[in-house]
Design a protein around this motif. Structure first.
Motif, mmCIF file in Angstrom:
data_model
loop_
_atom_site.group_PDB
_atom_site.id
_atom_site.type_symbol
_atom_site.label_atom_id
_atom_site.label_comp_id
_atom_site.label_asym_id
_atom_site.label_seq_id
_atom_site.Cartn_x
_atom_site.Cartn_y
_atom_site.Cartn_z
ATOM 1 N N UNK A 137 3.271 63.750 27.750
ATOM 2 C CA UNK A 137 3.449 64.200 26.365
ATOM 3 C C UNK A 137 4.924 64.534 26.102
ATOM 4 N N UNK A 138 5.581 65.138 27.080
ATOM 5 C CA UNK A 138 7.005 65.460 26.939
ATOM 6 C C UNK A 138 7.838 64.196 26.757
ATOM 7 N N UNK A 139 7.535 63.167 27.536
ATOM 8 C CA UNK A 139 8.290 61.912 27.457
ATOM 9 C C UNK A 139 8.097 61.257 26.088
ATOM 10 N N UNK A 140 6.862 61.133 25.641
ATOM 11 C CA UNK A 140 6.623 60.464 24.357
ATOM 12 C C UNK A 140 7.231 61.253 23.200
ATOM 13 N N UNK A 141 7.134 62.559 23.224
ATOM 14 C CA UNK A 141 7.689 63.359 22.127
ATOM 15 C C UNK A 141 9.208 63.373 22.158
ATOM 16 N N UNK A 142 9.797 63.307 23.336
ATOM 17 C CA UNK A 142 11.257 63.225 23.434
ATOM 18 C C UNK A 142 11.755 61.934 22.809
ATOM 19 N N UNK A 143 11.081 60.824 23.115
ATOM 20 C CA UNK A 143 11.468 59.555 22.514
ATOM 21 C C UNK A 143 11.185 59.549 21.016
ATOM 22 N N UNK A 144 10.084 60.151 20.607
ATOM 23 C CA UNK A 144 9.743 60.230 19.184
ATOM 24 C C UNK A 144 10.852 60.981 18.438
#
Length: 85
Positions: free
Chosen positions: A59-66
C-alpha cells in the motif's frame, strides 16, 4: 476493531481517489485539471499518513507512486499556465 483518527484519514483518502476516478470515467472531470490531480494527491497523502500507524509495504508503494504521479500532473498544469502567458 478499534477505529482511530488515522483510519478515518485513510478512509477520506480512499474516498477522494475513488471519487476522482469515478468522475473521470463518467466524463464529469478531465484528467488534466488541477482539481483532479490535487484531490488525488491529497487522497494519497491521507492514505500515507494512515500507513504511518499501520504500515503495509504494498500500500505504501502504490500510494507513493500515486502521489508522485499526481504531483507531476500538478506541475504540468502550472507549467501549461505559464506557457500560455
Amino acid at each position: 476493531m478499534n477505529y482511530s483518527f488515522y483510519d478515518f484519514l485513510g478512509m477520506i483518502g480512499v474516498f477522494l481517489i475513488i471519487l476522482m476516478y469515478l468522475l473521470l470515467q463518467i466524463n464529469k472531470i478531465k484528467s488534466h485539471t488541477l482539481v483532479y490531480s490535487s484531490l488525488n494527491a491529497i487522497g494519497a497523502v491521507l492514505i500515507l499518513i494512515s500507513l504511518l500507524f499501520e504500515f503495509n509495504l504494498s500500500a505504501f508503494i502504490i500510494e507513493s507512486f500515486w502521489l508522485l504521479i499526481s504531483l507531476y500532473g500538478i506541475l504540468k498544469y502550472f507549467a501549461g499556465r505559464i506557457e500560455k502567458r
